[in-house]
Write an enzyme that holds these catalytic residues in place. Structure first.
Site, PDB file in Angstrom:
ATOM      1  N   LYS A  14      -9.716 -11.139   0.204  1.00  0.00           N
ATOM      2  CA  LYS A  14     -10.982 -11.060   0.848  1.00  0.00           C
ATOM      3  C   LYS A  14     -10.704 -10.757   2.623  1.00  0.00           C
ATOM      4  O   LYS A  14      -9.509 -11.833   3.587  1.00  0.00           O
ATOM      5  CB  LYS A  14     -11.777 -12.499   1.171  1.00  0.00           C
ATOM      6  CG  LYS A  14     -12.963 -12.311   2.179  1.00  0.00           C
ATOM      7  CD  LYS A  14     -13.954 -13.540   1.946  1.00  0.00           C
ATOM      8  CE  LYS A  14     -15.179 -13.986   2.337  1.00  0.00           C
ATOM      9  NZ  LYS A  14     -14.403 -13.942   3.721  1.00  0.00           N
ATOM     10  N   LYS A  19      -4.846 -11.274   5.084  1.00  0.00           N
ATOM     11  CA  LYS A  19      -3.373 -10.716   3.705  1.00  0.00           C
ATOM     12  C   LYS A  19      -2.569 -10.020   4.453  1.00  0.00           C
ATOM     13  O   LYS A  19      -1.597  -9.560   3.820  1.00  0.00           O
ATOM     14  CB  LYS A  19      -5.440  -9.332   3.641  1.00  0.00           C
ATOM     15  CG  LYS A  19      -4.751  -8.581   2.353  1.00  0.00           C
ATOM     16  CD  LYS A  19      -5.597  -7.891   1.601  1.00  0.00           C
ATOM     17  CE  LYS A  19      -7.035  -8.068   2.523  1.00  0.00           C
ATOM     18  NZ  LYS A  19      -6.053  -7.161   4.226  1.00  0.00           N
ATOM     19  N   LYS A  45      -9.554  -0.242   8.252  1.00  0.00           N
ATOM     20  CA  LYS A  45      -9.590  -0.666   9.934  1.00  0.00           C
ATOM     21  C   LYS A  45      -8.016  -0.735  10.456  1.00  0.00           C
ATOM     22  O   LYS A  45      -8.159  -0.375  11.576  1.00  0.00           O
ATOM     23  CB  LYS A  45      -9.519  -2.413   9.853  1.00  0.00           C
ATOM     24  CG  LYS A  45     -11.053  -3.173   9.728  1.00  0.00           C
ATOM     25  CD  LYS A  45     -11.053  -4.532   9.760  1.00  0.00           C
ATOM     26  CE  LYS A  45      -9.840  -5.521   9.433  1.00  0.00           C
ATOM     27  NZ  LYS A  45      -9.678  -5.652   8.098  1.00  0.00           N
ATOM     28  N   ASP A 131     -12.487  -8.119  -0.527  1.00  0.00           N
ATOM     29  CA  ASP A 131     -14.010  -8.074  -0.931  1.00  0.00           C
ATOM     30  C   ASP A 131     -14.909  -7.453  -2.038  1.00  0.00           C
ATOM     31  O   ASP A 131     -15.514  -8.485  -2.547  1.00  0.00           O
ATOM     32  CB  ASP A 131     -14.937  -8.039   0.182  1.00  0.00           C
ATOM     33  CG  ASP A 131     -14.573  -8.581   1.099  1.00  0.00           C
ATOM     34  OD1 ASP A 131     -12.467  -7.960   2.341  1.00  0.00           O
ATOM     35  OD2 ASP A 131     -15.129  -9.146   2.383  1.00  0.00           O
TER      36      ASP A 131
END
Length: 291
Positions: A14, A19, A45, A131
């Site tokens: 998530k 992570k 990102k 997610d």
């Protein structure tokens, strides 16, 4: 698809669960042990490899593709700590397109550039947002790009909810050649009951926990330095935890197909833990769990 060279491993989790921190420290530990490592950030990102490359600028694969020029491997990669080759797939222009599709485009380009044949990695780690397992983000575990996946999760419900969704994707694709699960990495654990929740979750889903990473200021400090814990605090307890995870990943071929919980079952299970938290934290049950 060209023949895979080295172990190709997807690490999901998530957003915000740690992570990328976990993946980068595993990459650093593998490199420290003498392995040739590639880390491919598959999060729009584009921050997966920040601590491996000291926050130095790295053009993403998708940004380079949008420019329309001929792309060379040097244009989209940077050699980071201990020789880890860092690559970021990137994402679409904000508000336009599906971020998950960028993974497919990036992997296709890397294959065209003969990345794996030229670099000859021992390990390729794909850091993937977990997610939502849409078609794009499922590519690494669906299309034979990787043969194994690990899931980073805390004991918080939404992190476990996301992990359970990943299990559903793995159980769907594994029978037709998709990746199997190596296990869960418990991350950011602080409360006394955290490990017990992770252990119960893996027990109910037929999986395993392969390591536990407690919450620590060492991790925050290292990231503020723009480095992995392996580089910034090599003698720390956390550096040894990441080395242990890397050793497990390097040596273990013990993979499973998860048995995810249904939504109602998962919510009922979570409620039972909600009823037990205070007794666990006070030590009433925690002592029996060895926490």
């Amino acid at each position: 698809m060209s023949k895979k060279i080295g172990k190709h491993i997807a690490i999901y989790g998530k957003g915000g669960i740690g992570k990328s921190t976990t993946t980068s420290n595993i990459s650093a530990a593998l490199a420290e042990a003498g392995y040739r490592v590639i880390q491919i950030g598959c999060d729009p990102k584009s921050d997966s490899t920040n601590t491996l490359r000291g926050n130095n600028y790295l053009p993403t694969v998708l940004d380079s593709l949008r420019e329309g020029n001929k792309i060379h491997l040097d244009d989209i990669s940077v050699v980071g700590f201990n020789g880890v080759l860092c690559i970021e797939s990137g994402g679409p222009v904000p508000g336009v397109g599906c971020a998950g599709r960028g993974i497919n485009a990036a992997v296709s380009l890397l294959q065209e550039l003969n990345l794996f044949e030229e670099f000859k990695p021992d390990y390729v780690l794909y850091d993937v947002l977990g997610d939502v397992v849409c078609g794009g983000f499922a590519v690494p575990i669906r299309d034979g790009i990787t043969d194994r996946a690990y899931v980073v999760s805390s004991s918080d419900f939404m992190a476990i909810y996301a992990a359970n969704n990943l299990f559903k994707a793995i159980s769907k694709y594994a029978p037709t050649g998709g990746a199997r699960l190596g296990g869960i990495i418990g991350n950011g654990l602080s409360a006394g009951y955290s490990k017990a929740i992770i252990d119960d979750f893996v027990s109910r889903t037929g999986t395993r926990a392969v390591g536990y990473v407690p919450r620590s200021l060492v991790v925050s400090q290292s990231e503020l330095y723009g480095k992995t814990v392996i580089e910034a605090n090599p003698a720390s307890e956390h550096a040894d935890i990441y080395r242990g995870l890397a050793k497990y990943i390097a040596e273990s071929d013990d993979l499973v197909v998860p048995n995810p919980m249904g939504l109602t079952e998962l919510r009922d299970w979570a409620r039972t833990w909600g009823d037990r938290i205070y007794s666990l934290e006070s030590g009433e049950v925690a002592g029996a769990e060895g926490i």
